[in-house]
Motif scaffolding. Structure first.
Motif, short mmCIF file in Angstrom:
data_model
loop_
_atom_site.label_atom_id
_atom_site.label_comp_id
_atom_site.label_asym_id
_atom_site.label_seq_id
_atom_site.Cartn_x
_atom_site.Cartn_y
_atom_site.Cartn_z
N LYS A 98 0.84 -1.19 0.00
CA LYS A 98 0.00 0.00 0.00
C LYS A 98 0.88 1.24 0.00
O LYS A 98 2.01 1.23 0.46
CB LYS A 98 -0.90 0.00 1.23
N LEU A 99 0.34 2.31 -0.49
CA LEU A 99 1.09 3.55 -0.61
C LEU A 99 1.48 4.08 0.76
O LEU A 99 2.59 4.59 0.95
CB LEU A 99 0.25 4.59 -1.36
N SER A 100 0.61 3.93 1.75
CA SER A 100 0.92 4.45 3.09
C SER A 100 2.11 3.70 3.69
O SER A 100 2.98 4.32 4.32
CB SER A 100 -0.30 4.32 4.00
N THR A 101 2.18 2.38 3.51
CA THR A 101 3.31 1.63 4.06
C THR A 101 4.59 1.98 3.33
O THR A 101 5.65 2.04 3.94
CB THR A 101 3.07 0.11 3.96
N LEU A 102 4.51 2.22 2.01
CA LEU A 102 5.70 2.61 1.26
C LEU A 102 6.23 3.95 1.74
O LEU A 102 7.43 4.13 1.89
CB LEU A 102 5.39 2.69 -0.24
N ASN A 103 5.32 4.90 2.02
CA ASN A 103 5.75 6.22 2.49
C ASN A 103 6.43 6.11 3.85
O ASN A 103 7.45 6.76 4.09
CB ASN A 103 4.57 7.17 2.56
N THR A 104 5.89 5.29 4.76
CA THR A 104 6.50 5.16 6.09
C THR A 104 7.85 4.46 5.99
O THR A 104 8.79 4.84 6.68
CB THR A 104 5.57 4.39 7.04
N GLU A 105 7.95 3.43 5.15
CA GLU A 105 9.22 2.72 4.97
C GLU A 105 10.28 3.65 4.38
O GLU A 105 11.43 3.64 4.79
CB GLU A 105 9.05 1.50 4.08
N LEU A 106 9.88 4.47 3.43
CA LEU A 106 10.80 5.39 2.79
C LEU A 106 11.29 6.43 3.79
O LEU A 106 12.47 6.76 3.84
CB LEU A 106 10.13 6.07 1.59
N ALA A 107 10.38 6.94 4.61
CA ALA A 107 10.77 7.94 5.62
C ALA A 107 11.72 7.32 6.64
O ALA A 107 12.72 7.94 7.03
CB ALA A 107 9.53 8.47 6.32
#
Length: 200
Positions: A98-107
């Motif tokens: 999901k996009l939200s998990t990708l954003n948190t992993e990237l951060a």
């Protein structure tokens, strides 16, 4: 044998038979009537119920169907996989995120590591550069060691000086002992000659 034909004969297209679209439509209507009759009597089979449910809720269950079909594909064993558990280390399984998990992993990744990840090529070039630096440092150390400018070389030279002094002292002692033995021999020979001279 007829003229123009070789030994190989193509049999494609000789006995083709196509079903009539009218017959297909009649068959579909019969199956629909049978299904309705069974539904009225309450004798609907599980496979028919599944088909009815799919027709009724295609849009709402599209995500569930894709996830269940993926699970079925993973659980189905091909060939000998059911008997032997084999895992290919080179196989890359892509899983949708999901996009939200990708954003948190990237951060989280950017916060923990400021250095970018290296590719195989850049990693090998970095390793090659480090190896060259090690070789240059070793050659420089050997050159300084030969000139006696390193601490280890100084310690070795001091040790050598001590050993040389000890060997010189030992050589002097041996020389003195040899002189003493020679002097004792001469005394004995003189005493013998004097003793023999008196007798004669």
């Amino acid at each position: 044998m007829p003229k123009g034909r070789g030994k190989f004969v193509n049999h494609k297209g000789k006995h083709r038979s196509f079903t009539n679209p009218d017959e297909l439509e009649e068959q579909r209507k019969r199956e629909e009537k049978e299904r309705q009759w069974r539904a009225e009597r309450g004798e609907v089979s599980s496979s028919e119920e599944d088909e009815d449910e799919k027709k009724g809720s295609d849009e709402s269950d599209s995500e569930e169907e894709t996830s269940s079909s993926e699970e079925e594909e993973e659980t189905k064993a091909k060939g000998v996989e059911a008997l032997i558990q084999v895992e290919n280390p080179n196989r890359v399984q892509t899983k949708s995120k999901k996009l939200s998990t990708l954003n948190t992993e990237l951060a989280a990744a950017t916060a923990t590591s400021s250095k970018p990840e290296l590719s195989n090529f850049s990693l090998s070039s970095v390793l090659f550069r480090e190896e060259l630096e090690k070789q240059r440092a070793a050659a420089n150390y050997q050159r300084l060691h030969a000139k006696g400018k390193t601490e280890e070389a100084r310690a070795d030279l001091a040790r050598l000086a001590i050993i040389k002094a000890q060997r010189e002292e030992a050589a002097k002692k041996r020389a003195e002992e040899a002189k003493q033995k020679e002097a004792e021999k001469q005394k004995k020979t003189q005493q013998k000659t004097q003793a023999l001279g008196k007798r004669t």
